[in-house]
Scaffold this motif. Structure first.
Motif, PDB file in Angstrom:
ATOM      1  N   THR A  20      36.965  18.011  -7.200  1.00 24.44           N
ATOM      2  CA  THR A  20      36.618  17.580  -7.645  1.00 24.44           C
ATOM      3  C   THR A  20      37.069  15.497  -6.796  1.00 24.44           C
ATOM      4  N   LYS A  22      36.060  11.961  -7.068  1.00 24.45           N
ATOM      5  CA  LYS A  22      35.318  10.615  -7.230  1.00 24.45           C
ATOM      6  C   LYS A  22      33.615  11.293  -7.875  1.00 24.45           C
ATOM      7  N   GLY A  23      33.499  12.599  -8.424  1.00 27.25           N
ATOM      8  CA  GLY A  23      31.871  12.831  -8.806  1.00 27.25           C
ATOM      9  C   GLY A  23      31.456  13.452  -7.693  1.00 27.25           C
ATOM     10  N   LYS A  24      32.156  14.009  -6.833  1.00 22.10           N
ATOM     11  CA  LYS A  24      31.545  14.615  -4.913  1.00 22.10           C
ATOM     12  C   LYS A  24      32.405  16.152  -4.977  1.00 22.10           C
ATOM     13  N   LYS A  51      28.412  12.606 -16.906  1.00 23.84           N
ATOM     14  CA  LYS A  51      28.785  11.913 -15.550  1.00 23.84           C
ATOM     15  C   LYS A  51      30.125  12.565 -14.512  1.00 23.84           C
ATOM     16  N   ASN A  52      29.495  13.772 -13.744  1.00 24.45           N
ATOM     17  CA  ASN A  52      29.998  13.945 -12.185  1.00 24.45           C
ATOM     18  C   ASN A  52      31.078  12.334 -12.032  1.00 24.45           C
ATOM     19  N   ASP A  53      30.719  11.466 -12.357  1.00 24.61           N
ATOM     20  CA  ASP A  53      31.176  10.678 -11.557  1.00 24.61           C
ATOM     21  C   ASP A  53      32.336  10.178 -12.329  1.00 24.61           C
ATOM     22  N   ASN A  56      37.590  11.077 -11.321  1.00 22.90           N
ATOM     23  CA  ASN A  56      37.812  10.266  -9.656  1.00 22.90           C
ATOM     24  C   ASN A  56      38.973  11.483  -9.870  1.00 22.90           C
ATOM     25  N   ARG A  71      37.722   8.469 -14.570  1.00 20.93           N
ATOM     26  CA  ARG A  71      37.600   7.524 -13.973  1.00 20.93           C
ATOM     27  C   ARG A  71      38.180   5.853 -13.597  1.00 20.93           C
TER      28      ARG A  71
END
Length: 94
Positions: A20, A22-24, A51-53, A56, A71
């Motif tokens: 992943t 930054k959440g993607k 949260k996914n994001d 990092n 993050r």
């Protein structure tokens, strides 16, 4: 033999892989390593991230563990400990 031959080491030893950014979710890497979205979300939860994001990066390590980098304000290129991690040339949001 692996110690003396880079080519053999590359074939025999796995390399850390970015899953992943930054959440993607990096779907190509996930498919190649056979890691599911659910497994990544589980690793995020284990680190208290909801949260996914909130992370990092999530990295599949050579031992099969998922490392979660929380993050923070840092660019991929500046993260020294990630210099050996296999990542796509173009990442979302980069």
């Amino acid at each position: 033999l692996v110690w003396h031959s880079r080519r053999l080491a590359h074939v025999v030893k796995a390399e850390p892989t970015l899953l992943t950014h930054k959440g993607k979710f990096l779907r190509d890497a996930m498919k190649r390593t056979r890691i599911t979205e659910e497994e990544i979300k589980s690793a995020l939860r284990e680190h208290g991230i909801t949260k996914n994001d909130g992370a990092n990066w999530v990295v599949l390590e050579t031992n099969g563990n998922l490392s979660v980098v929380p993050r923070q304000e840092i660019k991929w290129e500046e993260a020294e400990t990630l210099s050996d991690v296999r990542a796509p040339n173009r990442m979302p949001g980069r």
